[in-house]
Design a protein around this motif. Structure first.
Motif, PDB file in Angstrom:
ATOM      1  N   HIS A  25       0.845  -1.194   0.000  1.00  0.00           N
ATOM      2  CA  HIS A  25       0.000   0.000   0.000  1.00  0.00           C
ATOM      3  C   HIS A  25       0.881   1.244   0.000  1.00  0.00           C
ATOM      4  O   HIS A  25       2.000   1.229   0.505  1.00  0.00           O
ATOM      5  CB  HIS A  25      -0.915   0.028   1.236  1.00  0.00           C
ATOM      6  CG  HIS A  25      -1.840  -1.141   1.343  1.00  0.00           C
ATOM      7  ND1 HIS A  25      -1.419  -2.382   1.745  1.00  0.00           N
ATOM      8  CD2 HIS A  25      -3.178  -1.249   1.102  1.00  0.00           C
ATOM      9  CE1 HIS A  25      -2.445  -3.214   1.759  1.00  0.00           C
ATOM     10  NE2 HIS A  25      -3.529  -2.551   1.372  1.00  0.00           N
ATOM     11  N   SER A  26       0.346   2.326  -0.531  1.00  0.00           N
ATOM     12  CA  SER A  26       1.077   3.589  -0.546  1.00  0.00           C
ATOM     13  C   SER A  26       0.932   4.303   0.795  1.00  0.00           C
ATOM     14  O   SER A  26       0.053   3.979   1.602  1.00  0.00           O
ATOM     15  CB  SER A  26       0.530   4.486  -1.665  1.00  0.00           C
ATOM     16  OG  SER A  26      -0.804   4.881  -1.366  1.00  0.00           O
ATOM     17  N   LEU A  27       1.782   5.289   1.017  1.00  0.00           N
ATOM     18  CA  LEU A  27       1.695   6.077   2.245  1.00  0.00           C
ATOM     19  C   LEU A  27       0.368   6.838   2.325  1.00  0.00           C
ATOM     20  O   LEU A  27      -0.104   7.147   3.421  1.00  0.00           O
ATOM     21  CB  LEU A  27       2.857   7.071   2.327  1.00  0.00           C
ATOM     22  CG  LEU A  27       4.203   6.512   2.797  1.00  0.00           C
ATOM     23  CD1 LEU A  27       5.275   7.588   2.737  1.00  0.00           C
ATOM     24  CD2 LEU A  27       4.094   5.952   4.224  1.00  0.00           C
ATOM     25  N   GLU A  28      -0.218   7.125   1.153  1.00  0.00           N
ATOM     26  CA  GLU A  28      -1.508   7.821   1.144  1.00  0.00           C
ATOM     27  C   GLU A  28      -2.595   6.976   1.800  1.00  0.00           C
ATOM     28  O   GLU A  28      -3.632   7.499   2.214  1.00  0.00           O
ATOM     29  CB  GLU A  28      -1.913   8.169  -0.289  1.00  0.00           C
ATOM     30  CG  GLU A  28      -1.127   9.330  -0.911  1.00  0.00           C
ATOM     31  CD  GLU A  28       0.322   8.973  -1.214  1.00  0.00           C
ATOM     32  OE1 GLU A  28       0.593   7.771  -1.441  1.00  0.00           O
ATOM     33  OE2 GLU A  28       1.165   9.882  -1.207  1.00  0.00           O
ATOM     34  N   GLU A  29      -2.374   5.666   1.876  1.00  0.00           N
ATOM     35  CA  GLU A  29      -3.359   4.771   2.477  1.00  0.00           C
ATOM     36  C   GLU A  29      -3.037   4.462   3.941  1.00  0.00           C
ATOM     37  O   GLU A  29      -3.678   3.601   4.547  1.00  0.00           O
ATOM     38  CB  GLU A  29      -3.415   3.459   1.685  1.00  0.00           C
ATOM     39  CG  GLU A  29      -3.851   3.610   0.240  1.00  0.00           C
ATOM     40  CD  GLU A  29      -3.750   2.305  -0.541  1.00  0.00           C
ATOM     41  OE1 GLU A  29      -4.755   1.568  -0.586  1.00  0.00           O
ATOM     42  OE2 GLU A  29      -2.659   2.023  -1.078  1.00  0.00           O
TER      43      GLU A  29
ATOM     44  N   ALA B 187       3.839  10.207   8.566  1.00  0.00           N
ATOM     45  CA  ALA B 187       3.294   9.635   7.329  1.00  0.00           C
ATOM     46  C   ALA B 187       2.915   8.170   7.523  1.00  0.00           C
ATOM     47  O   ALA B 187       1.898   7.707   6.997  1.00  0.00           O
ATOM     48  CB  ALA B 187       4.310   9.770   6.203  1.00  0.00           C
TER      49      ALA B 187
ATOM     50  N   PRO C 165      -0.575   8.355  10.546  1.00  0.00           N
ATOM     51  CA  PRO C 165      -1.225   9.671  10.607  1.00  0.00           C
ATOM     52  C   PRO C 165      -2.156   9.838  11.809  1.00  0.00           C
ATOM     53  O   PRO C 165      -2.489  10.965  12.168  1.00  0.00           O
ATOM     54  CB  PRO C 165      -2.032   9.730   9.295  1.00  0.00           C
ATOM     55  CG  PRO C 165      -1.464   8.661   8.424  1.00  0.00           C
ATOM     56  CD  PRO C 165      -0.960   7.597   9.348  1.00  0.00           C
TER      57      PRO C 165
END
Length: 442
Positions: A38-42, A254, A257
């Motif tokens: 998964h990306s850091l955005e998730e 990050a 969060p």
């Protein structure tokens, strides 16, 4: 390996207990390797997604309850599954307690039970669980968890220091059992960091701490642990490597969060740098006439024991010192030199370490001074004359977004080396700085 949204419930020709073991193992794999898929955005979705996977596993465990003969292992798997979440779970503790009663040799159950007690802030019970596990088998999980627990115990400073030393040894043992396990390296780094602040702040110990963190970072699981980056950022901040500290706090934020501490520390550090930069640039916002009066009052008599070209150290050695201006100093240590200036301001911050002030010398040069290990309630005040022997100088250069911080700073690790208004400070002005590791894991 399961992708996002897929069920972790295994299928195939396996016994019910084997299915449960596979499902719980996959659950932990999902948690520990989340950022590899998964990306850091998730990142903010991690706990929610993990809870969904846990619900699937618990459904499986419920469905096989009557089909399993080995109740101790079954209960251990129930407790282990529930322990995957970051918060304390009473059902997990109950299941694990029953598991170790049925089979006291279940080392894994002891370890997870200890972790649940730890989450519930029952440190003594956690310690007993990890010791119980080690009585049956020497293993890295019990050793490193015991290392964490030991640092929370101790009734007085002497006992706490002894326990911190023992904590380091337990973490070392865990690393020796599996030198590729980044989590064990991370716990060893934390142990060294605690030792650094507990015992005379030996630079060698801090170097060992940072080396352990670097080893931990090589492991993909540990490298995705927000605590690692947060704790290392704390160490960087103490070393005044502010650029690296900001990067570390940002990385920790990050990765998690929902954990407020990294963002708070990052913003506190930016606020601190902003204040110091402003105070250096404006010379403490001191008006021209008042500033000139303060500068004119700087007198070599305020050098105290450092006046006259030499002084005698506590060991009886004669140290030669030349009185110089701030502009004459070099980067890092300046042997054989002493500077003198007037305090034009102190910098108020949310954290007491370091005590920071700005001073100007006779040449009208201003610099920041960071003072460590100061006794509570003590600090210099505006108008004081301060002499600093063999100053350690840094030209700080930090970039944060579109903000740039660049100013001259002197680091002083103990107030007892200072001469204030002509008098050398005594040991009563010194006390060890106390910085802790992550509130989540320690």
């Amino acid at each position: 390996m399961a992708a996002a949204g897929e069920s972790l419930t295994p299928a195939g020709d396996m016994s019910p207990l084997q299915q449960a073991e596979e499902a719980v193992a996959a659950l932990y794999d999902f948690r520990d390797h989340y950022f590899e898929r998964h990306s850091l955005e998730e990142a903010a979705l991690k706990v929610e997604e993990l809870k969904k996977q846990l619900d699937n596993v618990m459904q499986l465990l419920d469905s096989i309850n009557d089909q399993v003969d080995n109740k101790s292992v079954y209960l251990m798997l129930r407790g282990k599954a529930l322990n995957v979440m970051p918060q304390f779970d009473q059902a997990s503790l109950d299941a694990l307690s029953k598991a170790v009663k049925l089979d006291p040799k279940l080392v894994e159950a002891w370890n997870h039970l200890g972790e649940e007690y730890w989450k519930n802030k029952d440190v003594e019970a956690a310690k007993n669980c990890f010791l119980g596990a080690l009585n049956h088998s020497k293993n890295k999980v019990s050793l490193r968890n015991l290392s964490m627990v030991l640092r929370q115990l101790g009734k007085d400073p002497a006992e706490r220091i002894k326990l911190v030393e023992e904590s380091v040894e337990k973490a070392k043992e865990a690393v020796q059992l599996d030198i590729k396990d980044g989590t064990s390296w991370f716990i060893l780094g934390n142990a060294y960091l605690s030792m650094f602040f507990a015992e005379n702040q030996n630079p060698k110990v801090l170097k060992q701490c940072m080396s352990a963190y670097a080893q931990a970072e090589k492991d993909s699981v540990a490298n995705c642990n927000s605590d690692l980056h947060y704790n290392r950022a704390i160490a960087y901040k103490y070393q005044e490597e502010y650029q690296l500290a900001l990067v570390g706090f940002a990385r920790a934020a990050a990765l998690d969060p929902l954990w407020p501490d990294p963002q708070e520390k990052e913003q506190q550090l930016v606020s601190y740098l902003t204040k110091v930069q402003d105070m250096v640039d404006t010379k403490g916002k001191t008006k021209g006439k008042k500033l000139q009066t303060m500068i004119s009052e700087i007198s070599e008599n305020h050098l105290g024991v450092y006046k006259g070209g030499s002084y005698t150290s506590q060991s009886g050695k004669t140290i030669d010192l030349a009185y110089v201006m701030l502009q004459d100093l070099s980067q890092e240590i300046n042997p054989g030199k002493v500077v003198l200036g007037k305090v034009v301001c102190t910098v108020t911050t949310e954290e007491p370490v370091p005590f920071t002030f700005c001073m100007v010398d006779s040449a009208d040069t201003c610099c920041a001074v960071t003072l460590y290990n100061v006794a509570p309630g003590y600090g210099v005040k505006i108008g004081d004359s301060v002499a600093i022997p063999e100053p350690y100088v840094q030209s700080l250069d930090v970039q944060y977004g579109d903000m740039t911080f660049h100013y001259l700073s002197i680091r002083v690790d103990s107030p007892v080396v200072l001469v204030v208004n002509g008098r050398k400070l005594g040991l009563d002005k010194q006390a060890p700085s106390v910085l802790g590791v992550s509130a989540k894991s320690e």
